[in-house]
Every structure is written in C-alpha cells, then in structure tokens.
Design an enzyme around this catalytic site. Structure first.
Site, PDB file in Angstrom:
ATOM      1  N   CYS A 130       0.886  -1.286   0.157  1.00  0.00           N
ATOM      2  CA  CYS A 130      -0.264   0.054   0.093  1.00  0.00           C
ATOM      3  C   CYS A 130       0.638   1.177  -0.227  1.00  0.00           C
ATOM      4  CB  CYS A 130      -1.223   0.177   1.285  1.00  0.00           C
ATOM      5  SG  CYS A 130      -1.468   1.510   1.656  1.00  0.00           S
ATOM      6  N   CYS A 133      -0.550   4.105   1.821  1.00  0.00           N
ATOM      7  CA  CYS A 133      -0.126   3.595   2.796  1.00  0.00           C
ATOM      8  C   CYS A 133       0.512   4.255   3.821  1.00  0.00           C
ATOM      9  CB  CYS A 133      -0.518   2.566   4.322  1.00  0.00           C
ATOM     10  SG  CYS A 133      -2.200   1.490   3.310  1.00  0.00           S
ATOM     11  N   ASP A 134       2.262   4.016   3.484  1.00  0.00           N
ATOM     12  CA  ASP A 134       3.558   3.993   3.330  1.00  0.00           C
ATOM     13  C   ASP A 134       4.487   4.382   2.452  1.00  0.00           C
ATOM     14  OD1 ASP A 134       2.336   2.024   5.464  1.00  0.00           O
ATOM     15  OD2 ASP A 134       3.319   0.073   3.902  1.00  0.00           O
TER      16      ASP A 134
END
Length: 303
Positions: A130, A133-134
């Site tokens: 992701c 997300c990261d």
C-alpha cells in the site's frame, strides 16, 4: 435471535460493532483468525485521523477495546455457510448456527503476493502492499513498484514525490494502466520503467537492500538499489463464502450501494470486500458506520 451478525473483525467489523453497541442492537461478531484484519500486518499507520504514527496491531487492539466497551467482542469461530434467502438470515460456523435479522459481510481482501524469495521475510521491513499507507516513510529513499496497471502506476506517481528514484517493473511487454496515467508517469524525470521483466528476489536481511530482476527476452539479470518494494499486483477478495448468495462483480468483490446495501435486503457489505475505489482503514470504518445506520433503519421498517 440477534438483530445483527457481523462477519469479520477488521476495521470495518470493529466500527460496525461500536456503532451497533451504541445503538443498543443485539449484535455478535465473528472472526476466524485474530481481530484487526490487514491492519495487524501493517507496521506503521500514519494517516488515520487523530492517531498519528501508531503501530498497526496497536490500532487494532484500540478498536477491539472500544467495541468491548459496548459489549461486543469477536467470537473466534469460522463462518462456513450463510443462508440469506429468507427474512431471517442464518449463519453456520464450525461450532454453531446463528440467526439474525441483518447480516454485515466484512471478510476483507488479501493482497496478492509475488511469491519470490525475501518477500515474506521483509514484509513490513521495506516490502509494502500500500503506497498510500507507507509511501511517506520512504522519503529520500529509492523505491520500486511491481505492477504496471492503474494501481501500480498511481503508486509510482505518488512515490515519485518522496523518492529520488522510482522504478516500475512490469512482467508484460507494456504497461496496462490508462494512457493518461502513463503520460503522467513518463513525464517524471525520476521514474524508470522496466517492461517485460520478472522479479526474481527481494534482497536484504533485516530490511530491503535491493531487488533482483530478469529481462524475460534476453535473460539478463540485474539488481536495483532500492530500500522500498511496493507490490501492486492486485487483491483477492475473501468472497468464497458469498458466491451465489449475493451479487459480486467480475473480480469477486461484493456489489453494494453507498449505504453498503447488497442486492439482498438486510445484507450489507463493508470494508475491503466491497466494490469501491479506495480500500483504506478509514473507508473500512466508514462502511461499518454507514451499514449499521442502514441496518437499524431496515430493522425498524421490517419488524
């Protein structure tokens, strides 16, 4: 007889449990493994509003504790069959059979893996599924995206804001993303694309130190110097349980409207298993809240 059965104790199911508890609904929630879903496999969560830089498993525990405050805890039983043909929905687990007036389906989805050496060992240590997300964690570090579809190209465009160098690996002769996305990608000076290349191995001991790839035409191998590997080869919805029970799309995601209502009255789809554009913790929890609100209205109108 319950007002509601929730299948899956990920963020969507946990949010649904909190809202159901607050609404004084007689609800139960099932989880076949451990509460939290995909968030438990995320090392850091930095984009959940109000809780900055929390470890994924810690966030899952906070959600579980919150649901417990309203009297709902995950029951560790695997749901093996559902019957949604009648007004009363039936759920059969590996231990018992339960009945409820409404049913929330939150079984989630699983990121597809590459299946190459180093991937499992370095998951959450530089291997991510992701970029949204990261990606920000790799500011100033070289990264690679594996996958040339819309998601992969979008991930690479995002990572180009943080990484001095971004590589895109596609095992097909060309990218498959929409042309407008490809045009944006190829306009970026710090992105390099390798089509018709295969990932052989992700390198590193305690963290990602590189990725080994092979040209499928020539057989030539090379190692790219990266510290982050973002796998974007799709997700697999955990929808085997509901095939033939509710309407699903060609990829296996459950079709549901903005109220999370499926084609079966009293049955709702929440979280990553639902057909939608963005699969994030925040959208999963939103689904849980929306579905409970819709289910509560359904219960009142269908005594």
């Amino acid at each position: 007889m319950y007002d509601m059965i929730i299948i899956g104790a990920g963020p969507a199911g946990m949010a649904a449990a909190i809202y159901a508890g607050r609404a004084k609904l007689n609800a139960i929630m099932f989880e076949k493994e451990f509460p939290g879903g995909q968030v438990t496999k995320t090392y850091e969560v930095a984009n959940y509003p109000g809780i900055a830089d929390v470890i994924g498993p810690d966030l899952a525990l906070k959600m579980q504790a919150h649901a417990k405050e309203y009297g709902i805890e995950p029951i560790v039983e695997e749901v093996i069959e559902i019957d949604v043909n009648d007004k009363i929905k039936k759920v059969k687990t590996n231990k018992n059979t339960y009945e409820a007036r409404t049913l929330l389906l939150g079984m989630g989805a699983t990121w597809r893996e590459l299946g190459v050496p180093g991937e499992k060992k370095l998951k959450a240590r530089g291997v991510s599924y992701c970029a949204t997300c990261d990606g920000a964690f790799f500011n100033g570090k070289n990264t690679v995206v594996v996958g040339g579809g819309n998601t992969g190209v979008e991930d690479a465009i995002l990572l180009a804001k943080f990484s001095p160098k971004v590589y895109v690996i596609q095992d097909l002769p060309q990218l498959t993303a929409q042309k407008i996305l490809q045009d944006t990608l190829f306009s970026l000076d710090n992105v390099e694309v390798f089509t018709n290349h295969q990932v052989l191995e992700i390198l590193g001991e305690d963290s990602v130190q590189g990725i080994k790839i092979k040209n499928k035409e020539t057989g030539e191998q090379r190692v790219l110097d990266v510290e982050g590997v973002f796998v974007a080869v799709g997700m697999t919805p955990n929808s085997e349980l509901v095939k033939g029970k509710v309407e699903i799309n060609e990829w296996g995601y459950i079709k549901a409207n903005e109220n999370c209502e499926t084609n079966i009255p009293g049955v709702y789809a929440i979280g990553d298993i639902r057909d939608k554009k963005l699969r994030q913790i925040i959208t999963a929890t939103a689904d849980g809240a929306i579905a409970v609100s819709a289910a509560e209205k359904y219960i009142l109108e269908n005594p």
